[in-house]
Design an enzyme around this catalytic site. Structure first.
Site, PDB file in Angstrom:
ATOM      1  N   GLY A   1       5.616   7.308  -4.183  1.00 11.65           N
ATOM      2  CA  GLY A   1       4.472   6.572  -4.720  1.00 11.65           C
ATOM      3  C   GLY A   1       3.437   6.314  -3.641  1.00 11.65           C
ATOM      4  O   GLY A   1       3.498   6.906  -2.571  1.00 11.65           O
ATOM      5  N   ASN A   2       2.488   5.459  -3.948  1.00  8.81           N
ATOM      6  CA  ASN A   2       1.490   5.104  -2.950  1.00  8.81           C
ATOM      7  C   ASN A   2       1.074   3.648  -3.125  1.00  8.81           C
ATOM      8  O   ASN A   2       1.538   2.970  -4.033  1.00  8.81           O
ATOM      9  CB  ASN A   2       0.301   6.067  -3.001  1.00  8.81           C
ATOM     10  CG  ASN A   2      -0.380   6.040  -4.349  1.00  8.81           C
ATOM     11  OD1 ASN A   2      -0.857   5.010  -4.790  1.00  8.81           O
ATOM     12  ND2 ASN A   2      -0.399   7.199  -5.020  1.00  8.81           N
ATOM     13  N   LYS A   3       0.186   3.193  -2.235  1.00  8.51           N
ATOM     14  CA  LYS A   3      -0.116   1.756  -2.169  1.00  8.51           C
ATOM     15  C   LYS A   3      -1.171   1.293  -3.162  1.00  8.51           C
ATOM     16  O   LYS A   3      -1.543   0.130  -3.141  1.00  8.51           O
ATOM     17  CB  LYS A   3      -0.644   1.433  -0.770  1.00  8.51           C
ATOM     18  CG  LYS A   3       0.374   1.454   0.342  1.00  8.51           C
ATOM     19  CD  LYS A   3      -0.360   0.980   1.601  1.00  8.51           C
ATOM     20  CE  LYS A   3       0.484   1.024   2.838  1.00  8.51           C
ATOM     21  NZ  LYS A   3      -0.328   0.675   4.019  1.00  8.51           N
ATOM     22  N   SER A   4      -1.695   2.184  -3.994  1.00  2.00           N
ATOM     23  CA  SER A   4      -2.797   1.784  -4.877  1.00  2.00           C
ATOM     24  C   SER A   4      -2.388   0.626  -5.798  1.00  2.00           C
ATOM     25  O   SER A   4      -1.339   0.674  -6.444  1.00  2.00           O
ATOM     26  CB  SER A   4      -3.226   2.977  -5.734  1.00  2.00           C
ATOM     27  OG  SER A   4      -4.162   2.553  -6.677  1.00  2.00           O
TER      28      SER A   4
END
Ligand code: CTP
Length: 442
Positions: free
Chosen positions: A237-240
């Site tokens: 995933g990512n930090k968005s």
């Protein structure tokens, strides 16, 4: 314009009193048809006083005027709010056992349903099938807003706010001018409001003030961070956080647009008043975005899309074993959705404005803006909103999950970059203003 306002039997019926005020103050003639159940929540006297017209659901009232035929034929627009699961089922099944359902069958103009019910009822296969049937017939069904429901429960099922229904409804009738007097002071009348309110844009006020620069436009916004599964419990995933995408949607709604909000994982609630579509992976986001882009005047790609996904998704949970080598994750590249949206526009010869986002860091070879200019050319979108990412001066994260933002907006046509700084809503307003300027009057 002649509007029929059908009111279903749900607690949210009181919000339709505010919707009715928005319509009448904008100069429209409204005939309210309350279902019998709805009068347990809001009485007929309220509808008759606010609309200045008789309000009945009885086909045998005013028989000499053949009401059920006349009202349906004369309506330029029919709005049903709240639309209960029962009303959606009746409409999808073509039932005609009261004035509202017969009027729906007689309709010649656009019809909009604004559903409100408990999450389980909304998600039930029967309701979803009825919604799909209605939509396949060209009837507009808003997605319910997400938030606090009548009891202690929270989820999708809230009636969208009256201002959002008002804007969505009028957007269905081409060339409707909203009278100067349309203001949101209905929102401050003393009608009891019991459930928690998700902040909604002041669309009606914007429309009334002539500030609805995106009135009648369809804006597709992607938001949040995709999750690429590795196994049933793990993902890349990512930090968005999705905050910037939500702010963009609220800003576009406030400017009078109809918004389709396609969101991957977010830390915040999606915007009220938009049509929501939840996705998980980059491939799901791609299908949803390309499908929605076909009817969009504007596409804003604020989602943080994973560039890669695991080449293999394990069907069982990946286990660690002492006598077996640790797993190596192989990745394959995800399609670049923004590039595909640009290509799709060219293939369709469509007039559409496309906005990309870029999170950039500088290095010894180029600063962040240099990399961004190169990215803008590579992607071919009209505007690129550039964030500088990485630790700020205090060492704290500059963008992801923060409430404020600082961006440069670059244009493919070489116009001077625009800078915006402040809350994510301030940045969103700057983007929406530029978009509206470029689209010109609708
Ligand atoms: N984007 C996209 N599809 C992808 C990756 C990115 O549509 N597979 C979109 C994002 O939504 C954003 C823009 O492209 O609007 C730029 O995203 P960014 O991650 O900065 O660009 P990348 O192409 O991934 O470039 P980089 O190699 O710098 O990561």
């Amino acid at each position: 314009m002649n509007i029929v306002l059908g009111v279903g039997g749900g607690i949210a019926a009181y919000k339709s009193a505010l919707l009715l005020r928005l319509f009448t103050e904008a100069g429209h003639k409204v005939t309210v048809i309350p279902t019998e159940a709805s009068t347990k929540f809001v009485g007929v006297a309220t509808w008759e006083a606010l609309s200045g017209r008789p309000a009945t659901n009885d086909v045998f009232d005013a028989v000499d005027q053949v009401n059920h035929v006349r009202i349906g034929h004369e309506a330029d627009l029919i709005v049903v709010a709240p639309a209960t699961a029962d009303l959606l089922a009746k409409a999808a099944g073509g039932q005609a056992n009261d004035l509202l359902t017969t009027t729906l069958l007689m309709a010649r103009g656009p019809v909009l349903f604004a559903p409100a019910m408990h999450t389980e009822m909304w998600r039930h296969a029967a309701t979803q099938a009825n919604v799909a049937t209605l939509r396949s017939r060209g009837i507009h069904v808003l997605d319910p807003a997400v938030g606090r429901l009548t009891g202690p429960d929270t989820g999708p099922g809230r009636l969208p706010e009256p201002e959002a229904i008002f804007a969505a409804a009028l957007a269905l009738v081409p060339g409707v001018l909203v009278a100067e007097s349309a203001t949101t002071d209905a929102a401050t009348t003393d009608v009891a409001t019991s459930d928690a309110v998700t902040p909604v844009p002041d669309t009606a006020a914007a429309v009334a003030n002539g500030a609805a620069a995106l009135y009648g436009r369809h804006v597709v916004i992607t938001a949040g961070g995709t999750r690429e599964p590795l196994d049933p419990v793990r993902f890349l995933g990512n930090k968005s956080s999705g905050k910037q995408g939500v702010a963009l949607a609220e800003s576009a709604l406030a400017a009078g647009a109809t918004v389709t909000f396609i969101h991957a994982h977010m830390d915040v609630a999606p915007p009220a008043g938009a049509t929501l579509q939840a996705v998980e992976t980059a491939l799901e986001l791609r299908s949803a975005t390309l499908a929605a882009a076909g009817s969009a005047d504007v596409v804003i790609m604020a989602a943080a899309v994973a560039d890669f996904r695991p080449s293999n998704v394990s069907t069982g949970k990946i286990k660690k074993r002492d006598n077996v080598a640790d797993p190596v994750i192989n990745l394959v590249r995800n399609p670049d959705i923004l590039v595909e949206v640009v290509a799709h526009r060219a293939a369709q010869n469509q007039r559409q404005l496309i906005v990309g986002f870029a999170a950039e860091t500088g290095d010894a070879e180029s600063d962040a803006l240099g990399y961004a200019r190169e990215k803008l050319r590579r992607k071919g979108c009209d505007l690129l909103v550039v964030n500088e990412v990485g630790p700020g001066e205090s060492g704290a994260e500059k963008v992801f999950g923060q409430d404020a933002n600082r961006v440069h907006i670059l244009s493919l046509d070489g116009a001077a970059p625009v800078q915006a700084a402040g809350s994510k809503r301030t940045v969103a307003d700057a983007v929406v203003e530029l978009v509206a300027e470029r689209l010109g009057p609708g």
